[in-house]
Design an enzyme around this catalytic site. Structure first.
Site, PDB file in Angstrom:
ATOM      1  N   VAL A   1     -35.625  43.579  72.774  1.00  0.00           N
ATOM      2  CA  VAL A   1     -34.601  44.460  72.223  1.00  0.00           C
ATOM      3  C   VAL A   1     -33.947  45.281  73.336  1.00  0.00           C
ATOM      4  CG1 VAL A   1     -34.245  46.470  70.723  1.00  0.00           C
ATOM      5  CG2 VAL A   1     -35.626  44.546  69.927  1.00  0.00           C
TER       6      VAL A   1
ATOM      7  N   PHE B   1     -30.955  44.690  64.531  1.00  0.00           N
ATOM      8  CA  PHE B   1     -31.019  43.585  63.571  1.00  0.00           C
ATOM      9  C   PHE B   1     -30.884  42.230  64.244  1.00  0.00           C
ATOM     10  CE2 PHE B   1     -29.287  47.296  61.249  1.00  0.00           C
ATOM     11  CZ  PHE B   1     -30.351  47.480  60.366  1.00  0.00           C
TER      12      PHE B   1
ATOM     13  N   GLU C   1     -34.247  36.746  67.632  1.00  0.00           N
ATOM     14  CA  GLU C   1     -34.536  36.042  68.875  1.00  0.00           C
ATOM     15  C   GLU C   1     -33.867  34.670  68.798  1.00  0.00           C
ATOM     16  OE1 GLU C   1     -38.611  35.908  70.051  1.00  0.00           O
ATOM     17  OE2 GLU C   1     -38.897  38.019  69.583  1.00  0.00           O
TER      18      GLU C   1
ATOM     19  N   ASN D   1     -36.113  43.634  56.877  1.00  0.00           N
ATOM     20  CA  ASN D   1     -37.048  42.590  57.305  1.00  0.00           C
ATOM     21  C   ASN D   1     -37.961  42.158  56.158  1.00  0.00           C
ATOM     22  OD1 ASN D   1     -36.032  42.322  59.832  1.00  0.00           O
ATOM     23  ND2 ASN D   1     -37.779  43.152  60.929  1.00  0.00           N
TER      24      ASN D   1
ATOM     25  N   LYS E   1     -34.879  28.724  53.685  1.00  0.00           N
ATOM     26  CA  LYS E   1     -35.336  27.459  54.254  1.00  0.00           C
ATOM     27  C   LYS E   1     -36.855  27.410  54.096  1.00  0.00           C
ATOM     28  CE  LYS E   1     -33.783  24.092  57.213  1.00  0.00           C
ATOM     29  NZ  LYS E   1     -34.378  23.137  56.293  1.00  0.00           N
TER      30      LYS E   1
ATOM     31  N   GLY F   1     -40.626  26.047  54.546  1.00  0.00           N
ATOM     32  CA  GLY F   1     -41.285  25.501  55.732  1.00  0.00           C
ATOM     33  C   GLY F   1     -42.696  26.006  55.872  1.00  0.00           C
TER      34      GLY F   1
ATOM     35  N   CYS G   1     -41.690  40.140  64.566  1.00  0.00           N
ATOM     36  CA  CYS G   1     -41.124  41.153  63.655  1.00  0.00           C
ATOM     37  C   CYS G   1     -41.612  41.052  62.217  1.00  0.00           C
ATOM     38  CB  CYS G   1     -39.609  41.062  63.693  1.00  0.00           C
ATOM     39  SG  CYS G   1     -38.976  41.202  65.366  1.00  0.00           S
TER      40      CYS G   1
ATOM     41  N   ARG H   1     -45.342  34.566  69.739  1.00  0.00           N
ATOM     42  CA  ARG H   1     -46.043  35.556  68.920  1.00  0.00           C
ATOM     43  C   ARG H   1     -46.041  35.142  67.447  1.00  0.00           C
ATOM     44  NH1 ARG H   1     -43.301  40.924  71.158  1.00  0.00           N
ATOM     45  NH2 ARG H   1     -41.611  39.452  71.541  1.00  0.00           N
TER      46      ARG H   1
HETATM   47  C1  UGA Z   1     -35.997  39.009  62.535  1.00  0.00           C
HETATM   48  C2  UGA Z   1     -34.756  39.418  61.722  1.00  0.00           C
HETATM   49  O1  UGA Z   1     -34.094  38.245  61.246  1.00  0.00           O
HETATM   50  C3  UGA Z   1     -33.797  40.245  62.573  1.00  0.00           C
HETATM   51  O2  UGA Z   1     -32.715  40.682  61.760  1.00  0.00           O
HETATM   52  C4  UGA Z   1     -34.546  41.475  63.124  1.00  0.00           C
HETATM   53  O3  UGA Z   1     -33.728  42.250  63.969  1.00  0.00           O
HETATM   54  C5  UGA Z   1     -35.747  40.997  63.920  1.00  0.00           C
HETATM   55  O4  UGA Z   1     -36.608  40.207  63.067  1.00  0.00           O
HETATM   56  C6  UGA Z   1     -36.486  42.219  64.405  1.00  0.00           C
HETATM   57  O5  UGA Z   1     -37.022  42.964  63.587  1.00  0.00           O
HETATM   58  O6  UGA Z   1     -36.430  42.506  65.617  1.00  0.00           O
HETATM   59  P1  UGA Z   1     -36.558  37.124  64.353  1.00  0.00           P
HETATM   60  O7  UGA Z   1     -37.991  37.456  64.071  1.00  0.00           O
HETATM   61  O8  UGA Z   1     -36.103  37.059  65.744  1.00  0.00           O
HETATM   62  O9  UGA Z   1     -35.585  38.172  63.604  1.00  0.00           O
HETATM   63  O10 UGA Z   1     -36.253  35.676  63.736  1.00  0.00           O
HETATM   64  P2  UGA Z   1     -35.745  35.091  62.341  1.00  0.00           P
HETATM   65  O11 UGA Z   1     -34.613  34.186  62.595  1.00  0.00           O
HETATM   66  O12 UGA Z   1     -35.544  36.131  61.336  1.00  0.00           O
HETATM   67  O13 UGA Z   1     -36.994  34.181  61.929  1.00  0.00           O
HETATM   68  C7  UGA Z   1     -38.265  34.736  61.639  1.00  0.00           C
HETATM   69  C8  UGA Z   1     -39.184  33.658  61.121  1.00  0.00           C
HETATM   70  O14 UGA Z   1     -38.807  33.239  59.816  1.00  0.00           O
HETATM   71  C9  UGA Z   1     -39.220  32.375  61.964  1.00  0.00           C
HETATM   72  O15 UGA Z   1     -40.559  31.940  62.112  1.00  0.00           O
HETATM   73  C10 UGA Z   1     -38.423  31.379  61.161  1.00  0.00           C
HETATM   74  O16 UGA Z   1     -38.824  30.051  61.370  1.00  0.00           O
HETATM   75  C11 UGA Z   1     -38.748  31.824  59.744  1.00  0.00           C
HETATM   76  N1  UGA Z   1     -37.716  31.455  58.759  1.00  0.00           N
HETATM   77  C12 UGA Z   1     -36.476  31.978  58.832  1.00  0.00           C
HETATM   78  C13 UGA Z   1     -38.043  30.584  57.732  1.00  0.00           C
HETATM   79  O17 UGA Z   1     -39.194  30.084  57.625  1.00  0.00           O
HETATM   80  N2  UGA Z   1     -37.082  30.266  56.799  1.00  0.00           N
HETATM   81  C14 UGA Z   1     -35.841  30.790  56.864  1.00  0.00           C
HETATM   82  O18 UGA Z   1     -35.010  30.462  55.959  1.00  0.00           O
HETATM   83  C15 UGA Z   1     -35.515  31.657  57.901  1.00  0.00           C
END
Ligand code: UGA
Length: 443
Positions: free
Chosen positions: A11, A152, A155, A208, A251, A253, A260, A327
Site C-alpha cells: 500500500v 481500496f 494486488e 472487504n 467467481k 473457486g 486482506c 500470503r
Molecule cells: C482486496 C480488495 O479487493 C481491495 O479492494 C482492497 O483494497 C484490498 O483487498 C486490501 O484490503 O488491501 P486483494 O486482496 O489484493 O484486494 O485481491 P482481490 O482481487 O480482492 O482478491 C482476493 C481473493 O479473492 C483472491 O484470492 C481471489 O482469487 C479471490 N476471489 C476474488 C475469488 O475467489 N472470486 C472472485 O470473484 C474474486
C-alpha cells in the site's frame, strides 16, 4: 505538496509512487535498508504491473525518494501518510504495533503543524487514538490533524485501481484537514466521499467483508449447482446482470486468500464481538472459505482414486494472478494436504515460485515451465488463473500427460472447449467432463 509515507510495503509504495506521479514531492520511509537501496536504484521489491516504470520516472524527475531515516523523510513535509502493516494476531484482532511505532515516530519528530493520514486498515476508533496519542506524547504546541483515507487497491492491479478506482474516501473530524486531503487527491479525478473518522474506518472493513461474502456466497451456490447439475458460471453471470448484484466477485473457486480478506474478515468478527455483536454471517463466510480448499482435495481424490505415489502438478501458486504474494494462498493448505496423502508435488508459477518455497512443503519440485510440470503428471491442479495458464491450449495437457486429468480450482476453461479433448475435467460448480472410470474405489 510535500508528503512523507511511512512504510513502503504494498500500500505504501503504490501510494507514494502514485502521489509522486500526480505531482507531489514524496519521501517513502522504510526501516528495511536493503529494500530502500533497491528502490532507490529503481527496482520494485514487489511484482506489480506498471509500478516499476512509474517509480523510475518519478525517481528521475526528483519527485520521489526513499530513506530509512525519519528525520530525513519528515524534513519539510506537511502531510504524513501511515501505510504500515496491520497483521493478524493469533486471536484474529489487528496487530497495531507498527501503527503505534509510526505514531511515536511522528510525535517525537515534529515541530510544525501536520496532517497525519492513515492508509493502513485499522479497527474503528484507531485514528482517534492515534491523534490522542500524538497530542499526549508530543511536547510542542503544534497542531496535529488526522484523516482516515482507506485503501481500496487490489494486488496485481494496484496502479490501475489507484488511477481508475470507484471512489476516494476521506474520513475526518476536522473539515480543514479533509479539504487538504481533497486537494491532494484532486488530480486523480475520482469521486471523493467525505465521512467522519469512524465511518471511514468502517467503510474499509465493511467493503472487504462484503466482497468476501460475495465470494463465499457464490461458492455455496457452486456446491448446490454440482448437486443439481447446474453451471455456476452461467448462474453467476445471470445473477450479475442485475445491476443491484453486479457481476464482479462472483467467481466460484478455491476461495479467497491474500493479505486482506482473511485478515480483515477475522478482525471485523473480533471487532463486532468486542462490541457485543455476534457477526454470524461473517463467521459463516470465513468457514465456507476454508471448506473450499478442502473440497479441491476431495475432488482430486475422487478423480485419481488415491494420491499415494501419484505425481500432482500445481499450476499457479500465488493467491491470485499478477502478484508474487503467497500470503494465505490456497496453494499452501492444498500442497500440505496433498503431501499428507502421499503425493509427489511438482509446481509452476510464473512469478511466485521464490516466495512459494518459504511456504510449501520442502520437497515440492519447482519447474521452469507449464510443460515441465505436466510431463508425466497424473493430475494437474489449477490453483491460480494466470493468463499463461488460462490460455494454455488444452491439447498441451493431452500431449504431455499420459492420461490427462485436470482439477480446475479456478474454472479457467469453458466446458464446450473441454468436451473436444480426451481430458477428465473437474471444476467448481460445473458438471465433470469425460469422467473416467476408476479402477479402484476411494477408502
Ligand atoms: C482486496 C480488495 O479487493 C481491495 O479492494 C482492497 O483494497 C484490498 O483487498 C486490501 O484490503 O488491501 P486483494 O486482496 O489484493 O484486494 O485481491 P482481490 O482481487 O480482492 O482478491 C482476493 C481473493 O479473492 C483472491 O484470492 C481471489 O482469487 C479471490 N476471489 C476474488 C475469488 O475467489 N472470486 C472472485 O470473484 C474474486
Amino acid at each position: 505538496m510535500n508528503i512523507a509515507v511511512i512504510g513502503a510495503g504494498y500500500v505504501g509504495l503504490v501510494t507514494g509512487v502514485s502521489l509522486a506521479e500526480i505531482g507531489h514531492r514524496v519521501t517513502c520511509i522504510d526501516m528495511d535498508h536493503k529494500k530502500v537501496a533497491m528502490m532507490t536504484d529503481g527496482h520494485s521489491p514487489i511484482y506489480e504491473p506498471y509500478l516499476e516504470d512509474m517509480m523510475r520516472r518519478n525517481l528521475r524527475n526528483g519527485r520521489l525518494q526513499f530513506t530509512t531515516s525519519h528525520q530525513e523523510g519528515f524534513d519539510g513535509v506537511e502531510v504524513i501518510y501511515i501505510a504500515v502493516g496491520t497483521p493478524q494476531l493469533p486471536d484474529g484482532t489487528a496487530d497495531l504495533q507498527y501503527i503505534e511505532q509510526a505514531a511515536y515516530d511522528i510525535a517525537t519528530s515534529f515541530q510544525n503543524d501536520i496532517i497525519v493520514v492513515t492508509k493502513s486498515t485499522v479497527p474503528v476508533g484507531t485514528n482517534a487514538r492515534i491523534k490522542a496519542f500524538i497530542d499526549e506524547v508530543s511536547m510542542t504546541e503544534r497542531r496535529v490533524d488526522i484523516v482516515s483515507n482507506p485503501e481500496f487497491l487490489r494486488e496485481g492491479s494496484a496502479v490501475s485501481d489507484t488511477f481508475y478506482g470507484d471512489r476516494i474516501v476521506i474520513g475526518a473530524d476536522n473539515q480543514e484537514a479533509a479539504n487538504v486531503l481533497e486537494q491532494i487527491n484532486e488530480p486523480f479525478e475520482l469521486p471523493i466521499y467525505h465521512t467522519d473518522l469512524n465511518s471511514a474506518e468502517m467503510i474499509k472493513y465493511a467493503s472487504n467483508a462484503f466482497l468476501a461474502t460475495k465470494i463465499s456466497f457464490i461458492n455455496e451456490i457452486s456446491a448446490i449447482c454440482e448437486k443439481v447439475g447446474a453451471n455456476v458460471e452461467d448462474v453467476a453471470l445471470g445473477m450479475g446482470k442485475d445491476r443491484r448484484i453486479g457481476e464482479q466477485f462472483l467467481k466460484a473457486g478455491i476461495g479467497y486468500g491474500g493479505s486482506c480478506f482473511p485478515k480483515d474478515t477475522n478482525a471485523l468478527v473480533q471487532l463486532a464481538g468486542n462490541n457485543q455483536h455476534n457477526f454470524k454471517l461473517l463467521k459463516s463466510v470465513i468457514e465456507v472459505n476454508h471448506t473450499q480448499q478442502k473440497k479441491l482435495i476431495e475432488k482430486t481424490l475422487q478423480a485419481v482414486g488415491e494420491l499415494q505415489g501419484k505425481k500432482v502438478a500445481l499450476l499457479g501458486l500465488a493467491f491470485k494472478p499478477n502478484t508474487d504474494d503467497m500470503r494465505e494462498a490456497a496453494s499452501i493448505p492444498i500442497a500440505h494436504a496433498l503431501k499428507k496423502h502421499g503425493a509427489e508435488i511438482v509446481a509452476y508459477d510464473p512469478i511466485a515460485m521464490a516466495n512459494a518455497k518459504k511456504h510449501l512443503p520442502e520437497d515440492v519440485l519447482y519447474k521452469a515451465s507449464l510443460i515441465n510440470v505436466l510431463e508425466e503428471a497424473d493430475v494437474a491442479l489449477i490453483l491460480t488463473e494466470w493468463n499463461e495458464i488460462k490460455t494454455l491450449d488444452l491439447s498441451t495437457y493431452v500431449k504431455w500427460m499420459a492420461s490427462p486429468i485436470i482439477v480446475d480450482g479456478r474454472n479457467c476453461y469453458s466446458l464446450d472447449e473441454v468436451k473436444k479433448y480426451p481430458i477428465h475435467y473437474v471444476s467448481i460448480g460445473r458438471p465433470t467432463m469425460n469422467q473416467r472410470k476408476m479402477s479402484f474405489s476411494i477408502k
